[in-house]
Every structure is written in structure tokens, then in C-alpha cells.
Design an enzyme around this catalytic site. Structure first.
Site, short mmCIF file in Angstrom:
data_model
loop_
_atom_site.label_atom_id
_atom_site.label_comp_id
_atom_site.label_asym_id
_atom_site.label_seq_id
_atom_site.Cartn_x
_atom_site.Cartn_y
_atom_site.Cartn_z
N GLU A 226 -3.83 -9.71 3.95
CA GLU A 226 -4.53 -9.20 4.90
C GLU A 226 -5.86 -10.23 4.76
O GLU A 226 -6.58 -10.74 5.89
CB GLU A 226 -5.63 -7.67 5.24
CG GLU A 226 -4.14 -6.51 4.64
CD GLU A 226 -3.21 -6.32 4.07
OE1 GLU A 226 -3.78 -7.52 2.90
OE2 GLU A 226 -2.58 -4.72 4.41
N GLU B 197 1.02 -1.41 -0.14
CA GLU B 197 -0.18 0.07 0.04
C GLU B 197 0.54 0.97 -0.11
O GLU B 197 0.41 2.35 -1.21
CB GLU B 197 -0.75 -0.58 1.02
CG GLU B 197 -2.08 -1.12 0.89
CD GLU B 197 -2.81 -1.30 2.55
OE1 GLU B 197 -1.83 -2.13 3.17
OE2 GLU B 197 -3.78 -0.75 2.15
C1 3H9 Z 1 -1.68 -5.27 7.12
O1 3H9 Z 1 -0.68 -4.89 6.49
C2 3H9 Z 1 -2.84 -4.33 7.37
C3 3H9 Z 1 -2.83 -2.84 6.44
O2 3H9 Z 1 -3.52 -2.87 5.44
C4 3H9 Z 1 -3.45 -1.42 7.10
C5 3H9 Z 1 -2.86 -1.16 8.12
C6 3H9 Z 1 -3.94 -0.08 8.54
N1 3H9 Z 1 4.14 -8.65 11.37
O3 3H9 Z 1 7.34 -15.59 9.00
P1 3H9 Z 1 8.72 -15.54 9.01
C7 3H9 Z 1 7.85 -11.93 12.15
S1 3H9 Z 1 -1.96 -6.58 7.85
C8 3H9 Z 1 4.68 -8.59 12.53
O4 3H9 Z 1 8.80 -16.64 9.70
P2 3H9 Z 1 9.28 -15.84 6.15
C9 3H9 Z 1 7.38 -12.69 12.25
O5 3H9 Z 1 5.98 -12.75 13.68
C10 3H9 Z 1 0.07 -7.31 7.60
N2 3H9 Z 1 5.73 -9.89 12.95
O6 3H9 Z 1 9.59 -15.58 7.96
C11 3H9 Z 1 8.51 -13.86 12.47
O7 3H9 Z 1 8.82 -13.35 13.71
P3 3H9 Z 1 9.65 -14.56 14.68
C12 3H9 Z 1 -0.02 -7.71 6.39
C13 3H9 Z 1 5.55 -10.26 11.42
O8 3H9 Z 1 10.92 -15.33 5.37
C14 3H9 Z 1 9.21 -12.89 11.70
O9 3H9 Z 1 9.20 -12.15 11.64
N3 3H9 Z 1 1.18 -9.04 6.36
C15 3H9 Z 1 5.14 -9.53 10.18
O10 3H9 Z 1 9.05 -17.22 6.45
C16 3H9 Z 1 9.70 -13.24 10.46
O11 3H9 Z 1 8.44 -13.88 10.30
C17 3H9 Z 1 1.26 -9.54 6.25
O12 3H9 Z 1 0.37 -10.84 5.96
C18 3H9 Z 1 4.13 -8.75 10.18
N4 3H9 Z 1 3.30 -7.83 8.97
O13 3H9 Z 1 8.19 -15.44 5.63
C19 3H9 Z 1 2.53 -10.50 5.82
N5 3H9 Z 1 5.65 -10.32 9.60
O14 3H9 Z 1 10.77 -14.21 13.96
C20 3H9 Z 1 2.93 -11.32 6.93
C21 3H9 Z 1 6.33 -11.63 9.72
O15 3H9 Z 1 9.86 -13.58 16.27
N6 3H9 Z 1 4.21 -11.96 7.13
N7 3H9 Z 1 6.61 -10.33 11.14
O16 3H9 Z 1 8.98 -15.70 14.49
C22 3H9 Z 1 4.48 -13.39 6.07
O17 3H9 Z 1 3.70 -13.35 5.18
C23 3H9 Z 1 5.66 -13.12 6.40
O18 3H9 Z 1 6.43 -12.97 7.55
C24 3H9 Z 1 6.86 -12.66 5.24
C25 3H9 Z 1 8.32 -14.00 5.75
C26 3H9 Z 1 6.35 -13.97 4.37
C27 3H9 Z 1 7.09 -11.91 4.90
#
Ligand code: 3H9
Length: 691
Positions: free
Chosen positions: A127, A107
Site C-alpha cells: 500500500e 490482510e
Molecule cells: C489495498 O489493498 C488497500 C487495503 O489495505 C485496504 C482496503 C480497505 N486493483 O500489473 P499488471 C489490474 S491497496 C485494481 O499489468 P502483473 C491492472 O491495472 C492495493 N486493478 O499485471 C491491470 O489492468 P489492465 C494493494 C488492479 O502481472 C491488470 O490488473 N495491492 C489491481 O504485471 C494486470 O496488472 C497492490 O498494490 C488492483 N489491486 O502484476 C497490488 N492490481 O490489464 C497492485 C492489478 O486493465 N498490483 N490490477 O491494465 C500489482 O502489483 C500487480 O498488478 C500484480 C500483477 C503484481 C498483482
């Protein structure tokens, strides 16, 4: 270089101002990152030397979205408008994307005038998987850029779209060389300046949404085509409504609609459960006594014993990840059949466009068949997937012990047998572990990693890492009958059977489970699997309802009848034959059939599951309650918007679950005895999943 704040730098590179975010692990939009963007933009706009601006991230990825842990928490803070600063900039702004630009990250990029990416990057608005919708303008900008149809697909699936596809769709304007993102983005910025390109704003692009205006059928058809997939979930429908708003409302009105619908989802129970599930999956990888720096055993080749459905499915996981597999069978025809099924599976995927014909050959090329167990001598890991008989498994493991090289991991795919006993026939019990895949093993996401008494830490750490590499969601469990998933399933199956003897029909019980959100109820599941699994015609004496059904050749879907009657389209219908069989059994047992409410069915099936989960925790067979939820969501179809049995128990109130178990115990005995941990939790006012 100027430090904007703890996670943001600003530098001037010639005539291009570069804002660099560095907030590990994934540059999520914490307050610091949001301020970094807002104040970084102000600095860049104020810098007379900067004619264009690049927004780039350090570390493994571009911004991966809002900080999920912080969503929903209210803090009184000075208002800032990072998205507005990007979009209103009087100088062209270019987002430079590597890793993943997800959610709020994409975004933010959509508020920039242009986007460049390296070929390995991916973009998405995931999301929906958190029970949400993009709440920073993405619902209004993405449809303007790619059109409503593609926006519908992206936003309701949450898919991470590869950079090349993003380029084709117009989400990305140019691909730059891998590893040279900063230089590439700056060069692109200079090109924009040199060509005097306009300050294009996504919000002002209107052709695609205008073309869709007055065509509500786009949305009606999409809803209809996906009704089954979206069943029970709120977020897909809320996302669709936002895209409708993008088509039918002016931009600023659409943003208001997005904000309203975002708040509704954020405040709801579904998103809370789905956000919990996100962290639960990641938490499950953390094993308290197996630290992150535990040495890993390189696994560059795998052996599988058994080319049946399970062995074949397991082999596909490794071939898909590029790891060579040797499958060992006893007879040539069984081996040929197994390899044939694998090929057919791959060809089916290719015919649907999932992989290319070349991929099929590449993956098949990684799979070798053999009739000789000695072929497993050089492999790094063996997974045994043969018939569930202790004597056979022991025989195999003692042979493996003699054949396999020192250091190889010896895994069993048993779903029921005692792994300590299997390990006891080897001289290296530390190398033995359970890897419980779920059928179909190439599809189901769950992997129960079963730690036996002597399993070493490197073997555990390696198995957990490998699970991620082959696309599985893993949870570590202990050795006990049924491990965690099937042990809890046993409770539900038992209650479903008992309820049938008390007056509920299979379709009543299935309907309650289906309405709760399971893909199917226990009886429909039995019909699908086949009622004759483990049934032997010669020994059948009509002693159970299953016997009676199988004796009538009602052996499930495959014979056109089981608990249900199936029509030519395999649609299930309540069966008068089954009903009569059940009624006869009930009459013979002397029990008075009674009317059983849906509420009772639900409580009878689910409370004992929560109670069993508590016993599992008490015994240390699962590390934490959220691991149990990970298992049930990924292996047994527990609806993710209800968080898993332990989360659900917490939501409805553990005191209620305890009271329910006590009532059942009073009526029917100690089979329903509440777990001591459940009693303790209630006495202390605690719960399993929320601290
Ligand atoms: C949003 O954006 C709402 C908006 O539209 C509105 C705003 C107003 N936040 O998955 P991994 C942490 S909603 C906090 O093992 P990978 C995760 O917990 C969001 N923490 O790595 C982990 O911590 P730990 C929309 C996050 O390489 C570490 O990072 N976005 C977030 O397999 C590593 O993660 C999503 O839904 C986060 N957003 O995959 C994306 N993301 O090491 C969500 C990750 O302490 N994330 N962490 O356990 C993912 O899909 C995967 O983490 C990603 C990396 C592909 C990025």
C-alpha cells in the site's frame, strides 16, 4: 458446487469446504469479491459437512489487494464484514496462496487461521507505494506475526516477499507443491483437523509486539536510517505510526488508529497522485493502433554495439532476464574494459547480498564479446549504443542491414538523433526503432520506446513487451528533438541557466527543486555528470559560466569543485568562486541582478515543462498526458507523490499555468508562448489527466 455470487463458488470436498474466488484479472477486492468471501464463509460455516474451510482463487493470482480504482469512492451499501467472517469462524480457515497475496489480499489471509502457499507465490503489503497503509487490519496483524522490525521493512518498502521467506517469517505455515495448491491446502486442512490444532488467531499473538514495548529506539533508528529514502513521502511515516500502535496499543485500539491514519492518507493529495501513477504505468503499455493480439517477434538473443557505460548497462538488463547477449566493440581493450565493468557491477551487487556468486557467473556466461559485427548475424534484436554521431550511426545501420537476419529488430539507443534518418539507410525501416535507455541503464527503470515513421506494429509490440520482461517501465514516444523526456528537461535546464543570469544562485535554484521533491537540482546534477561533457579545452574562450568553471578545472564532483565546492565527503557547499564568476557575467551583460523568490524559481522552472508537455501532446509525440508523467517519474526523479508534470499542472490549475506562461511571454517573448492545447484546455475547462 454452489454459486455464492458471480465471482464466488462454494464446494464441499470430503469434509473441507472450499470457497473459490474468480474475478479476473487479479481477484481484487471488489464489492463482489468481498461479498463472495463474506457469504461464502457464512455458507461454509452453516454447512454441517464442512469441518474446515479453504479460501482459494482461480486465475493468475490470489487476491492482489483492494480494487485500487474503487478506493476512495463512497457508495451506500449493505454493511458486510468479510474479514470478521474469516477471523471469527468456528471452523479452521486456511488461505491457499498462489501468484501474489498483496495488500487487502494478504490482510484477508492474515484473518485466516493458517496459510499455505506454492513456492512461486509472494506476499506483501505494498500500500505504501500507493501512498497508503494497509487498511484492513494488516498493520496490526503483521507485526504480531513477524515482529515490528520485519513489519517495518515490509510495509515501508512494499516488497513482495517470496514464499520461502514467508515460511521462515511465519507469514506462511506450509509450502505445497507447485501446481497442486488446492489438493495441498485441503490436505493441510485435514492435518489441522486430525491434529486438533487450535483456531489460532493472529490478533491474539502477542510475544513479538510485547517484546518491543518500551523500546521506542526501534522506531527512532528505523526512521533515521531511512530518512533520505522517505523524504517528502507521507505514507512511510503513517505506516510506521501504525506499527507503533500495534506495539503500544491493544488490538482493537490499534485498529482504530489504523483506520484513522488510513482515512487521512486516502483523502490526501499524495495517495491520489500515487494511485494515478499506478494506472498511468499500466496505461502506457496500451497503444491504440497496436492491438493486444499484434504478433510478437521472439527475442531469444540480443546484440549490442558498444561496450561503453550505456552498452554495458543495457547488456546487463538482458543477461539479468536470462537472454544471451553479444557485445560488439571495435577494439579489444575497449571490449575488455566494458566486460570488466559489467563483472565489477555484478560482483558489487553480490557483495551486498543482492545476488549470489553463482548468479554472477551465470549472468557473465550469457554475455559474449566480439570484435566482428558479423557475430550479430543470428541475433533477434540489435541495440546500437555508440557515440551520438549521425554519420557513425548511419554507417552501423547500413552494415547491420547487410548482416542481420530478416525479421531482426534493429534498435538505436540514441537520445537525440533523428531515427527516421538512421532508418533511411536500411532497406528495412519497418524493423528500426529507438530504445532510449537512461543511465545507468542497469538501474534506471525508464525506457522510452521511440516509434519512427515506418516502424512496424510487431516491432513496437515486441519492444513494449520486452521492456516489461527486463523490468523496465516503457512509454512509446515519437521522433522529435530530445523525444519526450529530454525535450521537457531542456525547458527546465534553460530556465535554470537564465535565472542564474537574473540573480538567482545555483544553490537557490537547486534548493527549490530539491524541496519540491527532485533528488537533486539541475546544477548539482551537472556537477555529478561532469561539467566537461562536450567541453573542449582548446576551444574554450570563457564565454559561458560552464567555460569559466572548467577553465579553472572546476569540472564537477570528480575534481572536487564545479558549481559547488565539495568537501572530502563529497558534500556540496555554495562556492564563493562560482558566485563571483556569475556576478561578473551578470555585470558584463548589463542586467540588473534582482532578488528572485522561491515561488518564481519554481514557476519559471516548471510551468514551461507543463507547456512543453502540452506541445508534445499537440504534435502527437506522446499518446497521452499520463505517458509524459510516467517518463518523468521513472527517468527524471519527478516525485511520484506529485504525479508528474501533467498531473501537477492539473492539480495547481491549468488556468494558473496559462496565466504564468502569458506573463512570461509578455516579459520575455515568444519562447514562452503558451501551447495551443493549453489554451484550449483552459477555455474548455478541461485538464490533461482527469476526465
Ligand atoms: C489495498 O489493498 C488497500 C487495503 O489495505 C485496504 C482496503 C480497505 N486493483 O500489473 P499488471 C489490474 S491497496 C485494481 O499489468 P502483473 C491492472 O491495472 C492495493 N486493478 O499485471 C491491470 O489492468 P489492465 C494493494 C488492479 O502481472 C491488470 O490488473 N495491492 C489491481 O504485471 C494486470 O496488472 C497492490 O498494490 C488492483 N489491486 O502484476 C497490488 N492490481 O490489464 C497492485 C492489478 O486493465 N498490483 N490490477 O491494465 C500489482 O502489483 C500487480 O498488478 C500484480 C500483477 C503484481 C498483482
Amino acid at each position: 458446487m454452489t454459486a455464492i455470487n458471480a465471482v464466488t463458488d462454494y464446494t464441499l470436498d470430503g469434509d473441507v469446504g472450499v470457497i473459490t474466488l474468480n474475478s479476473p484479472p487479479v481477484n481484487a477486492l471488489s464489492r463482489g469479491v468481498l461479498e463472495g468471501i463474506a457469504f461464502g464463509m457464512q455458507a461454509a460455516v452453516a454447512d454441517p459437512g464442512a469441518k474446515a474451510i479453504v479460501l482459494i482463487c482461480e486465475g493468475r493470482t490470489f487476491i492482489a489487494g483492494a480494487d485500487i480504482g474503487g478506493l476512495g469512492s463512497r457508495r451506500e451499501e449493505r454493511p458486510i464484514d468479510p474479514m470478521g467472517e474469516l477471523e471469527r469462524s468456528p471452523k479452521p480457515v486456511i488461505a491457499a496462496i498462489h501468484g501474489t497475496a498483496l495488500g487487502g489480499g494478504l490482510e484477508a489471509a492474515l484473518c485466516c487461521n493458517y496459510r499455505v502457499a506454492v513456492p512461486s507465490a509472494r506476499c506483501g503489503l505494498p500500500e505504501v507505494n500507493l501512498g497508503l497503509l494497509p487498511g484492513a487490519g494488516g498493520t496490526q496483524r503483521l507485526p504480531r506475526l513477524v515482529g515490528p522490525q520485519k513489519a517495518l521493512e515490509m510495509m515501508t518498502s512494499g516488497m513482495h516477499v517470496p514464499a520461502r521467506q514467508c515460511l521462515e517469517m511465519g507469514v506462511v505455515d506450509e509450502l505445497v507443491e507447485e501446481g497442486k495448491l488446492r489438493e495441498g491446502a485441503i490436505a493441510f486442512a485435514r492435518k489441522v483437523l486430525a491434529e486438533n490444532r487450535p483456531l489460532r488467531k493472529v490478533r491474539d499473538i502477542s510475544e513479538k509486539v510485547e517484546a518491543a514495548r518500551g523500546h521506542p529506539e526501534i522506531f527512532a533508528e528505523f526512521r533515521k536510517a531511512n530518512a533520505r529514502k522517505f523524504r517528502g513521502f507521507m505514507a512511510p511515516e503513517w505506516n510506521i505510526r501504525c506499527i507503533e500502535a500495534a506495539v503500544n496499543q491493544p488490538f482493537d485500539e490499534g485498529i482504530k488508529t489504523e483506520q484513522k491514519l488510513f482515512r487521512e492518507l486516502l483523502a490526501g493529495e499524495q495517495s491520489a497522485a500515487q494511485r494515478y501513477a499506478f494506472f498511468a504505468e499500466r496505461q502506457a503499455n496500451k497503444i491504440p493502433d497496436v492491438p493486444d493480439d499484434t504478433p510478437l517477434i521472439p527475442v531469444n538473443s540480443v546484440g549490442i554495439i558498444g561496450a561503453g557505460t550505456m552498452g554495458g548497462g543495457i547488456a546487463m538488463n538482458f543477461a539479468n532476464a536470462g537472454i544471451p547477449v553479444t557485445i560488439v566493440e571495435v577494439k579489444q581493450d575497449a571490449l575488455d574494459r566494458g566486460l570488466g565493468v559489467i563483472r565489477k557491477n555484478y560482483e558489487r551487487t553480490a557483495s551486498r547480498g543482492g545476488i549470489t556468486a553463482a548468479d554472477v557467473e551465470k549472468r557473465m556466461g550469457l554475455i559474449t564479446g566480439s570484435l566482428d559485427m558479423n557475430a550479430l548475424a543470428p541475433v533477434d534484436m540489435v541495440i546500437e549504443a555508440v557515440f551520438e554521431r549521425m554519420d557513425i550511426k548511419k554507417d552501423i545501420f547500413s552494415k547491420l542491414d547487410a548482416i542481420c537476419k530478416p525479421g531482426a529488430i534493429l534498435a538505436t539507443n540514441t537520445s537525440a538523433l533523428n531515427i527516421d534518418e538512421i532508418a533511411s539507410v536500411t532497406k528495412r525501416p519497418e524493423a528500426v526503432i529507438g530504445l532510449h535507455f537512461f543511465s545507468p541503464a542497469n538501474v534506471m527503470k525508464l525506457l522510452e520506446v521511440v516509434r519512427a515513421d515506418h516502424t512496424s506494429k510487431p516491432v513496437i509490440a515486441t519492444s513494449m513487451k520486452l521492456a516489461k520482461k527486463i523490468g523496465k517501465v516503457a512509454a512509446l514516444v515519437g521522433v522529435c528533438p530530445g523525444f519526450v523526456g529530454n525535450r521537457i528537461l531542456g525547458q527546465r535546464q534553460r530556465e535554470a541557466q537564465k535565472l542564474m543570469f537574473e540573480g538567482a544562485m545555483p544553490w537557490d535554484i537547486d534548493r527549490v527543486m530539491y524541496d519540491f521533491g527532485f533528488p537533486m537540482g539541475p546544477f548539482a546534477m551537472s556537477d555529478l555528470a561532469g561539467l566537461d561533457i562536450g567541453w573542449v579545452k582548446e576551444n574554450s574562450r570563457g564565454e559561458t559560466i560552464r567555460d569559466a568553471l572548467c577553465e579553472l578545472d572546476r569540472r564537477g564532483q570528480k575534481t572536487g569543485a564545479g558549481y559547488y565546492d565539495y568537501d572530502e565527503n563529497r558534500v556540496a557547499h555554495p562556492s564563493p568562486v562560482t558566485e563571483k564568476i556569475i556576478q561578473d557575467f551578470v555585470a558584463r551583460s548589463g542586467v540588473n541582478a534582482r532578488t528572485i523568490t522561491d515561488e518564481e524559481i519554481l514557476e519559471r522552472c516548471l510551468y514551461p515543462m507543463v507547456n512543453e508537455g502540452a506541445k508534445i501532446l499537440e504534435e502527437g509525440m506522446a499518446i497521452r498526458a499520463s505517458d509524459i508523467d510516467v517518463i518523468w517519474e521513472n527517468g527524471y526523479g519527478w516525485p511520484v507523490y506529485r504525479g508528474g508534470p501533467m498531473w501537477w499542472g492539473d492539480q495547481i490549475g491549468l488556468d494558473k499555468v496559462l496565466a504564468g506562461m502569458k506573463k512570461l511571454q509578455a516579459q520575455m517573448g515568444d519562447l514562452y508562448k503558451p501551447a495551443a492545447l493549453l489554451e484550449k484546455m483552459v477555455a474548455e475547462g478541461k485538464n490533461f489527466t482527469r476526465v
